[in-house]
Design a protein around this motif. Structure first.
Motif, PDB file in Angstrom:
ATOM      1  N   GLN A   1       0.834  -1.197   0.000  1.00  0.00           N
ATOM      2  CA  GLN A   1       0.000   0.000   0.000  1.00  0.00           C
ATOM      3  C   GLN A   1       0.868   1.246   0.000  1.00  0.00           C
ATOM      4  OE1 GLN A   1      -3.244   0.569  -0.164  1.00  0.00           O
ATOM      5  NE2 GLN A   1      -3.954  -1.555  -0.144  1.00  0.00           N
ATOM      6  N   VAL A   2       0.364   2.277  -0.628  1.00  0.00           N
ATOM      7  CA  VAL A   2       1.026   3.583  -0.664  1.00  0.00           C
ATOM      8  C   VAL A   2       0.037   4.610  -0.140  1.00  0.00           C
ATOM      9  CG1 VAL A   2       2.000   5.355  -2.149  1.00  0.00           C
ATOM     10  CG2 VAL A   2       2.497   2.946  -2.617  1.00  0.00           C
ATOM     11  N   GLN A   3       0.505   5.446   0.764  1.00  0.00           N
ATOM     12  CA  GLN A   3      -0.327   6.511   1.287  1.00  0.00           C
ATOM     13  C   GLN A   3       0.139   7.843   0.698  1.00  0.00           C
ATOM     14  OE1 GLN A   3       1.268   4.259   3.693  1.00  0.00           O
ATOM     15  NE2 GLN A   3      -0.517   2.990   3.237  1.00  0.00           N
ATOM     16  N   LEU A   4      -0.819   8.688   0.349  1.00  0.00           N
ATOM     17  CA  LEU A   4      -0.518   9.973  -0.284  1.00  0.00           C
ATOM     18  C   LEU A   4      -1.224  11.094   0.465  1.00  0.00           C
ATOM     19  CD1 LEU A   4      -1.120   8.839  -3.975  1.00  0.00           C
ATOM     20  CD2 LEU A   4       1.069   9.015  -2.807  1.00  0.00           C
ATOM     21  N   VAL A   5      -0.481  12.145   0.773  1.00  0.00           N
ATOM     22  CA  VAL A   5      -1.060  13.284   1.484  1.00  0.00           C
ATOM     23  C   VAL A   5      -0.687  14.563   0.757  1.00  0.00           C
ATOM     24  CG1 VAL A   5      -1.166  14.553   3.645  1.00  0.00           C
ATOM     25  CG2 VAL A   5      -0.932  12.060   3.682  1.00  0.00           C
ATOM     26  N   GLU A   6      -1.700  15.274   0.273  1.00  0.00           N
ATOM     27  CA  GLU A   6      -1.477  16.533  -0.445  1.00  0.00           C
ATOM     28  C   GLU A   6      -1.474  17.715   0.516  1.00  0.00           C
ATOM     29  OE1 GLU A   6      -4.474  14.198  -3.154  1.00  0.00           O
ATOM     30  OE2 GLU A   6      -4.208  14.620  -1.017  1.00  0.00           O
ATOM     31  N   SER A   7      -0.810  18.778   0.093  1.00  0.00           N
ATOM     32  CA  SER A   7      -0.838  20.036   0.826  1.00  0.00           C
ATOM     33  C   SER A   7      -0.552  21.163  -0.154  1.00  0.00           C
ATOM     34  CB  SER A   7       0.181  20.040   1.963  1.00  0.00           C
ATOM     35  OG  SER A   7       1.486  19.865   1.450  1.00  0.00           O
ATOM     36  N   GLY A   8      -0.822  22.403   0.280  1.00  0.00           N
ATOM     37  CA  GLY A   8      -0.459  23.556  -0.526  1.00  0.00           C
ATOM     38  C   GLY A   8      -1.600  24.240  -1.243  1.00  0.00           C
ATOM     39  N   GLY A   9      -2.805  23.706  -1.138  1.00  0.00           N
ATOM     40  CA  GLY A   9      -3.924  24.362  -1.782  1.00  0.00           C
ATOM     41  C   GLY A   9      -4.282  25.666  -1.084  1.00  0.00           C
ATOM     42  N   GLY A  10      -5.193  26.429  -1.691  1.00  0.00           N
ATOM     43  CA  GLY A  10      -5.617  27.676  -1.090  1.00  0.00           C
ATOM     44  C   GLY A  10      -6.338  28.560  -2.066  1.00  0.00           C
ATOM     45  N   LEU A  11      -6.469  29.812  -1.673  1.00  0.00           N
ATOM     46  CA  LEU A  11      -7.157  30.814  -2.477  1.00  0.00           C
ATOM     47  C   LEU A  11      -6.118  31.757  -3.086  1.00  0.00           C
ATOM     48  CD1 LEU A  11      -9.726  32.362  -3.374  1.00  0.00           C
ATOM     49  CD2 LEU A  11      -9.601  33.568  -1.178  1.00  0.00           C
ATOM     50  N   ARG A  19       1.957  26.266  -5.271  1.00  0.00           N
ATOM     51  CA  ARG A  19       2.675  25.008  -5.427  1.00  0.00           C
ATOM     52  C   ARG A  19       2.038  23.961  -4.524  1.00  0.00           C
ATOM     53  NH1 ARG A  19       8.921  23.054  -4.390  1.00  0.00           N
ATOM     54  NH2 ARG A  19       8.293  23.160  -2.203  1.00  0.00           N
ATOM     55  N   LEU A  20       1.614  22.883  -5.131  1.00  0.00           N
ATOM     56  CA  LEU A  20       1.065  21.755  -4.386  1.00  0.00           C
ATOM     57  C   LEU A  20       2.162  20.737  -4.109  1.00  0.00           C
ATOM     58  CD1 LEU A  20      -2.252  21.128  -6.356  1.00  0.00           C
ATOM     59  CD2 LEU A  20      -1.814  22.721  -4.484  1.00  0.00           C
ATOM     60  N   SER A  21       2.059  20.081  -2.966  1.00  0.00           N
ATOM     61  CA  SER A  21       2.978  19.008  -2.614  1.00  0.00           C
ATOM     62  C   SER A  21       2.183  17.754  -2.296  1.00  0.00           C
ATOM     63  CB  SER A  21       3.816  19.392  -1.385  1.00  0.00           C
ATOM     64  OG  SER A  21       4.588  20.538  -1.634  1.00  0.00           O
ATOM     65  N   CYS A  22       2.817  16.606  -2.503  1.00  0.00           N
ATOM     66  CA  CYS A  22       2.197  15.333  -2.181  1.00  0.00           C
ATOM     67  C   CYS A  22       3.268  14.423  -1.592  1.00  0.00           C
ATOM     68  CB  CYS A  22       1.597  14.701  -3.424  1.00  0.00           C
ATOM     69  SG  CYS A  22       0.972  13.019  -3.179  1.00  0.00           S
ATOM     70  N   ALA A  23       3.110  14.092  -0.318  1.00  0.00           N
ATOM     71  CA  ALA A  23       4.062  13.216   0.357  1.00  0.00           C
ATOM     72  C   ALA A  23       3.589  11.777   0.258  1.00  0.00           C
ATOM     73  CB  ALA A  23       4.201  13.631   1.814  1.00  0.00           C
ATOM     74  N   ALA A  24       4.471  10.912  -0.232  1.00  0.00           N
ATOM     75  CA  ALA A  24       4.146   9.498  -0.375  1.00  0.00           C
ATOM     76  C   ALA A  24       4.845   8.699   0.716  1.00  0.00           C
ATOM     77  CB  ALA A  24       4.585   8.994  -1.746  1.00  0.00           C
ATOM     78  N   SER A  25       4.156   7.699   1.227  1.00  0.00           N
ATOM     79  CA  SER A  25       4.748   6.807   2.231  1.00  0.00           C
ATOM     80  C   SER A  25       4.234   5.394   1.999  1.00  0.00           C
ATOM     81  CB  SER A  25       4.415   7.286   3.647  1.00  0.00           C
ATOM     82  OG  SER A  25       3.010   7.290   3.853  1.00  0.00           O
ATOM     83  N   GLY A  26       4.839   4.449   2.690  1.00  0.00           N
ATOM     84  CA  GLY A  26       4.473   3.048   2.510  1.00  0.00           C
ATOM     85  C   GLY A  26       5.368   2.402   1.474  1.00  0.00           C
TER      86      GLY A  26
END
Length: 120
Positions: A1-11, A19-26
């Motif tokens: 399994q791979v877990q993905l967490v996005e960040s960086g969104g907004g108005l 700039r959006l980021s996505c951290a992958a783990s697993g």
């Protein structure tokens, strides 16, 4: 399994950048490519950009080509999407995704999404 967490969104205002980021783990060793998709209100989710995890080959939708840049940092297991010259029609929930195979749109893992809102 791979877990993905996005960040960086907004108005942001039209013409601005995010700039959006996505951290992958697993089990990141199983990843062949990663991508960004987006879903605007009342519309189907659509492909935006992708990058092969080892070779770095990129692919873009026509609607974002020349304005968005996808990149990655393998050491950090992190995917990025630099979005410039944003337009109101870029408003959507942006999803990070990863796939184990070569099929362009057959993604196996998805993040929870991050909202991007572009005001006119």
């Amino acid at each position: 399994q791979v877990q993905l967490v996005e960040s960086g969104g907004g108005l942001v205002q039209a013409g601005g950048s995010l700039r959006l980021s996505c951290a992958a783990s697993g089990r990141t060793g199983s990843i062949y490519a990663m991508g960004w998709f987006r879903q605007a209100p009342g519309k189907e989710r659509e492909f935006a950009a992708s990058i092969s995890w080892n070779g770095g080959n990129t692919d873009y939708a026509d609607s974002v080509k020349g304005r968005f840049t996808i990149s990655k940092d393998n050491a950090k297991n992190t995917l990025y999407l630099q979005m410039n010259s944003l337009k109101p029609e870029d408003t959507a929930v942006y999803y990070c995704a990863a796939r184990r195979g070569r099929l362009r749109l057959a993604y196996d893992y998805w993040g929870q999404g991050t909202q991007v809102t572009v005001s006119s």
